[in-house]
Design a protein around this motif. Structure first.
Motif, PDB file in Angstrom:
ATOM      1  N   VAL A 195       0.830  -1.208   0.000  1.00 14.60           N
ATOM      2  CA  VAL A 195       0.000   0.000   0.000  1.00 14.60           C
ATOM      3  C   VAL A 195       0.864   1.257   0.000  1.00 14.60           C
ATOM      4  O   VAL A 195       0.610   2.206  -0.753  1.00 14.60           O
ATOM      5  CB  VAL A 195      -0.944  -0.008   1.220  1.00 14.60           C
ATOM      6  CG1 VAL A 195      -1.588   1.364   1.423  1.00 14.60           C
ATOM      7  CG2 VAL A 195      -2.028  -1.068   1.042  1.00 14.60           C
ATOM      8  N   THR A 196       1.886   1.265   0.830  1.00 15.58           N
ATOM      9  CA  THR A 196       2.751   2.450   0.913  1.00 15.58           C
ATOM     10  C   THR A 196       3.467   2.699  -0.407  1.00 15.58           C
ATOM     11  O   THR A 196       3.563   3.843  -0.867  1.00 15.58           O
ATOM     12  CB  THR A 196       3.759   2.297   2.055  1.00 15.58           C
ATOM     13  OG1 THR A 196       3.048   2.090   3.285  1.00 15.58           O
ATOM     14  CG2 THR A 196       4.632   3.535   2.183  1.00 15.58           C
ATOM     15  N   ARG A 197       3.976   1.657  -1.020  1.00 11.04           N
ATOM     16  CA  ARG A 197       4.659   1.842  -2.309  1.00 11.04           C
ATOM     17  C   ARG A 197       3.699   2.359  -3.375  1.00 11.04           C
ATOM     18  O   ARG A 197       4.040   3.268  -4.130  1.00 11.04           O
ATOM     19  CB  ARG A 197       5.300   0.538  -2.771  1.00 11.04           C
ATOM     20  CG  ARG A 197       6.067   0.707  -4.082  1.00 11.04           C
ATOM     21  CD  ARG A 197       6.954  -0.474  -4.401  1.00 11.04           C
ATOM     22  NE  ARG A 197       6.188  -1.671  -4.728  1.00 11.04           N
ATOM     23  CZ  ARG A 197       6.759  -2.832  -5.077  1.00 11.04           C
ATOM     24  NH1 ARG A 197       8.076  -2.947  -5.088  1.00 11.04           N
ATOM     25  NH2 ARG A 197       6.016  -3.876  -5.364  1.00 11.04           N
ATOM     26  N   ALA A 198       2.490   1.809  -3.417  1.00 10.24           N
ATOM     27  CA  ALA A 198       1.518   2.253  -4.411  1.00 10.24           C
ATOM     28  C   ALA A 198       1.107   3.707  -4.184  1.00 10.24           C
ATOM     29  O   ALA A 198       0.803   4.434  -5.130  1.00 10.24           O
ATOM     30  CB  ALA A 198       0.294   1.349  -4.384  1.00 10.24           C
ATOM     31  N   ALA A 199       1.100   4.142  -2.919  1.00 12.03           N
ATOM     32  CA  ALA A 199       0.654   5.499  -2.595  1.00 12.03           C
ATOM     33  C   ALA A 199       1.759   6.536  -2.688  1.00 12.03           C
ATOM     34  O   ALA A 199       1.474   7.747  -2.729  1.00 12.03           O
ATOM     35  CB  ALA A 199       0.079   5.518  -1.177  1.00 12.03           C
ATOM     36  N   ALA A 200       3.017   6.114  -2.733  1.00 13.64           N
ATOM     37  CA  ALA A 200       4.146   7.046  -2.592  1.00 13.64           C
ATOM     38  C   ALA A 200       4.124   8.172  -3.610  1.00 13.64           C
ATOM     39  O   ALA A 200       4.356   9.348  -3.271  1.00 13.64           O
ATOM     40  CB  ALA A 200       5.467   6.282  -2.673  1.00 13.64           C
ATOM     41  N   GLY A 201       3.870   7.864  -4.855  1.00 15.94           N
ATOM     42  CA  GLY A 201       3.863   8.898  -5.877  1.00 15.94           C
ATOM     43  C   GLY A 201       2.788   9.940  -5.642  1.00 15.94           C
ATOM     44  O   GLY A 201       3.008  11.145  -5.853  1.00 15.94           O
ATOM     45  N   TYR A 202       1.613   9.501  -5.214  1.00 13.87           N
ATOM     46  CA  TYR A 202       0.537  10.448  -4.911  1.00 13.87           C
ATOM     47  C   TYR A 202       0.906  11.316  -3.717  1.00 13.87           C
ATOM     48  O   TYR A 202       0.626  12.526  -3.695  1.00 13.87           O
ATOM     49  CB  TYR A 202      -0.762   9.694  -4.611  1.00 13.87           C
ATOM     50  CG  TYR A 202      -1.257   8.830  -5.741  1.00 13.87           C
ATOM     51  CD1 TYR A 202      -1.810   9.391  -6.893  1.00 13.87           C
ATOM     52  CD2 TYR A 202      -1.170   7.443  -5.663  1.00 13.87           C
ATOM     53  CE1 TYR A 202      -2.270   8.592  -7.933  1.00 13.87           C
ATOM     54  CE2 TYR A 202      -1.627   6.636  -6.698  1.00 13.87           C
ATOM     55  CZ  TYR A 202      -2.167   7.214  -7.827  1.00 13.87           C
ATOM     56  OH  TYR A 202      -2.619   6.418  -8.850  1.00 13.87           O
ATOM     57  N   LEU A 203       1.516  10.704  -2.709  1.00 16.09           N
ATOM     58  CA  LEU A 203       1.885  11.454  -1.514  1.00 16.09           C
ATOM     59  C   LEU A 203       2.900  12.546  -1.828  1.00 16.09           C
ATOM     60  O   LEU A 203       2.812  13.660  -1.290  1.00 16.09           O
ATOM     61  CB  LEU A 203       2.442  10.503  -0.448  1.00 16.09           C
ATOM     62  CG  LEU A 203       1.461   9.483   0.131  1.00 16.09           C
ATOM     63  CD1 LEU A 203       2.186   8.520   1.061  1.00 16.09           C
ATOM     64  CD2 LEU A 203       0.327  10.174   0.863  1.00 16.09           C
ATOM     65  N   GLU A 204       3.852  12.234  -2.665  1.00 13.16           N
ATOM     66  CA  GLU A 204       4.864  13.236  -3.016  1.00 13.16           C
ATOM     67  C   GLU A 204       4.232  14.492  -3.595  1.00 13.16           C
ATOM     68  O   GLU A 204       4.752  15.595  -3.418  1.00 13.16           O
ATOM     69  CB  GLU A 204       5.859  12.653  -4.019  1.00 13.16           C
ATOM     70  CG  GLU A 204       6.833  11.652  -3.419  1.00 13.16           C
ATOM     71  CD  GLU A 204       7.856  11.204  -4.445  1.00 13.16           C
ATOM     72  OE1 GLU A 204       8.541  12.083  -5.017  1.00 13.16           O
ATOM     73  OE2 GLU A 204       7.967   9.986  -4.678  1.00 13.16           O
ATOM     74  N   ALA A 205       3.113  14.330  -4.271  1.00 10.77           N
ATOM     75  CA  ALA A 205       2.421  15.474  -4.874  1.00 10.77           C
ATOM     76  C   ALA A 205       1.371  16.058  -3.941  1.00 10.77           C
ATOM     77  O   ALA A 205       0.688  17.026  -4.301  1.00 10.77           O
ATOM     78  CB  ALA A 205       1.761  15.045  -6.193  1.00 10.77           C
ATOM     79  N   GLY A 206       1.244  15.501  -2.728  1.00  9.87           N
ATOM     80  CA  GLY A 206       0.185  15.902  -1.824  1.00  9.87           C
ATOM     81  C   GLY A 206       0.568  17.029  -0.892  1.00  9.87           C
ATOM     82  O   GLY A 206       1.687  17.563  -0.929  1.00  9.87           O
ATOM     83  N   THR A 207      -0.373  17.363  -0.021  1.00  9.28           N
ATOM     84  CA  THR A 207      -0.199  18.429   0.962  1.00  9.28           C
ATOM     85  C   THR A 207       0.189  17.839   2.303  1.00  9.28           C
ATOM     86  O   THR A 207      -0.502  16.948   2.812  1.00  9.28           O
ATOM     87  CB  THR A 207      -1.509  19.233   1.122  1.00  9.28           C
ATOM     88  OG1 THR A 207      -1.867  19.809  -0.139  1.00  9.28           O
ATOM     89  CG2 THR A 207      -1.344  20.333   2.166  1.00  9.28           C
ATOM     90  N   ALA A 208       1.292  18.305   2.891  1.00  8.09           N
ATOM     91  CA  ALA A 208       1.788  17.789   4.175  1.00  8.09           C
ATOM     92  C   ALA A 208       1.735  16.267   4.198  1.00  8.09           C
ATOM     93  O   ALA A 208       1.136  15.666   5.090  1.00  8.09           O
ATOM     94  CB  ALA A 208       0.984  18.379   5.331  1.00  8.09           C
ATOM     95  N   PRO A 209       2.370  15.606   3.225  1.00  4.29           N
ATOM     96  CA  PRO A 209       2.208  14.166   3.077  1.00  4.29           C
ATOM     97  C   PRO A 209       2.790  13.374   4.246  1.00  4.29           C
ATOM     98  O   PRO A 209       3.841  13.720   4.793  1.00  4.29           O
ATOM     99  CB  PRO A 209       2.954  13.853   1.778  1.00  4.29           C
ATOM    100  CG  PRO A 209       3.959  14.947   1.645  1.00  4.29           C
ATOM    101  CD  PRO A 209       3.289  16.168   2.205  1.00  4.29           C
ATOM    102  N   ALA A 210       2.069  12.304   4.597  1.00  7.28           N
ATOM    103  CA  ALA A 210       2.500  11.488   5.738  1.00  7.28           C
ATOM    104  C   ALA A 210       1.980  10.068   5.601  1.00  7.28           C
ATOM    105  O   ALA A 210       0.942   9.820   4.989  1.00  7.28           O
ATOM    106  CB  ALA A 210       1.995  12.095   7.051  1.00  7.28           C
ATOM    107  N   VAL A 211       2.733   9.158   6.196  1.00  7.33           N
ATOM    108  CA  VAL A 211       2.317   7.759   6.352  1.00  7.33           C
ATOM    109  C   VAL A 211       2.329   7.469   7.842  1.00  7.33           C
ATOM    110  O   VAL A 211       3.319   7.740   8.525  1.00  7.33           O
ATOM    111  CB  VAL A 211       3.271   6.791   5.626  1.00  7.33           C
ATOM    112  CG1 VAL A 211       2.870   5.341   5.912  1.00  7.33           C
ATOM    113  CG2 VAL A 211       3.295   7.064   4.132  1.00  7.33           C
ATOM    114  N   VAL A 212       1.221   6.930   8.355  1.00  2.58           N
ATOM    115  CA  VAL A 212       1.163   6.512   9.747  1.00  2.58           C
ATOM    116  C   VAL A 212       0.976   5.002   9.776  1.00  2.58           C
ATOM    117  O   VAL A 212      -0.034   4.492   9.275  1.00  2.58           O
ATOM    118  CB  VAL A 212       0.002   7.191  10.510  1.00  2.58           C
ATOM    119  CG1 VAL A 212      -0.025   6.705  11.965  1.00  2.58           C
ATOM    120  CG2 VAL A 212       0.144   8.702  10.461  1.00  2.58           C
TER     121      VAL A 212
END
Length: 252
Positions: A129-146
């Protein structure tokens, strides 16, 4: 415990797009409720479609994305679907998990299939899940993984929880690696480590002394899922320099 290098204004959750795994019950469902109550838009990922569909109908701006997170391709596709339906992702909360209690060789032992299930959902699915989401997070606002780990990720409280603890030790290890890997990309990775939480983890266990012991322990020292959800909200609204947050219950 929080660690920060300098003060900065808290991050707002208003209109933040957040993916929550394990959202059909327990910590995941409580987190989805807490996030939407503060203005976030949430994608609910879990295997039980009926539950997350019903929950999404209650929460403003929420979308339900049913997925078996132990299916690598299915989990990856679900993340892309969630990002498409929310218009991107600003954070991921990896709350999905499973606990099969029992010793390896003693009475009421766990099975190899149960060992594999715990690692597949608690560790591998988190990574997928984290790998699939990483690209979106980089383009996001205050990106974070908990990543929701456990106090068992720092200790082995008893033999009946040894394999589960091993999976949660792995969550801490991969979280530290992800933190170092994603920090240069502007994505914060935090690890939450609650103690016993009243999530119905023993509901599927066979009746017997082991289930009775865990049921009593949950009743005596267990945290309500909403307490953990509030801690996740705290993490996501804390200054970007906060790199780790640990929450424990009284466990004597």
């Amino acid at each position: 415990m929080t660690t920060a290098t300098s003060p900065r204004a808290d991050q707002s959750l208003s209109a933040r797009r957040i993916l929550v795994t394990g959202a059909s019950a327990g910590i995941g469902a409580a987190t989805a409720r807490a996030l939407t109550a503060r203005g976030a838009r949430v994608a609910l990922l879990a295997r039980r479609a009926d539950r997350i569909t019903a929950l999404a109908a209650e929460l403003p701006g929420a979308v339900a994305v049913p997925a078996d997170l132990t299916d690598d391709d299915g989990a990856t596709a679900a993340v892309h679907t969630a990002a498409d339906r929310l218009g991107g992702l600003d954070a991921v909360v990896n709350a999905a998990g499973v606990f099969h209690g029992g010793p390896v060789v003693g009475d009421e032992p766990t099975t190899p299939d149960q060992w594999r299930q715990m690692f597949a959902l608690n560790v591998v699915a988190l990574l997928v899940v984290t790998r699939a989401a990483a690209g979106y997070l980089e383009a996001g606002t205050a990106p974070a993984v908990v990543n929701v780990s456990s106090m068992s990720g720092r200790r082995v409280p008893n033999p009946a929880g040894a394999v589960y603890a091993a999976s949660k030790h792995a969550v801490h290890a991969v979280s530290e690696g992800l933190r170092a890997e994603l920090a240069p990309r502007g994505v914060r990775v935090a690890t939450l480590s609650p103690g016993f939480v009243r999530t119905g983890i023993v509901d599927g266990w066979e009746p017997g002394p082991l289930r009775d012991r865990y049921t009593e322990r949950l009743a005596s020292v267990g945290l309500e899922p909403g307490v953990v959800a509030d801690a996740i909200v705290h993490v996501l609204t804390s200054p970007a320099q906060v790199v780790e947050y640990a929450l424990t219950s009284v466990d004597q």
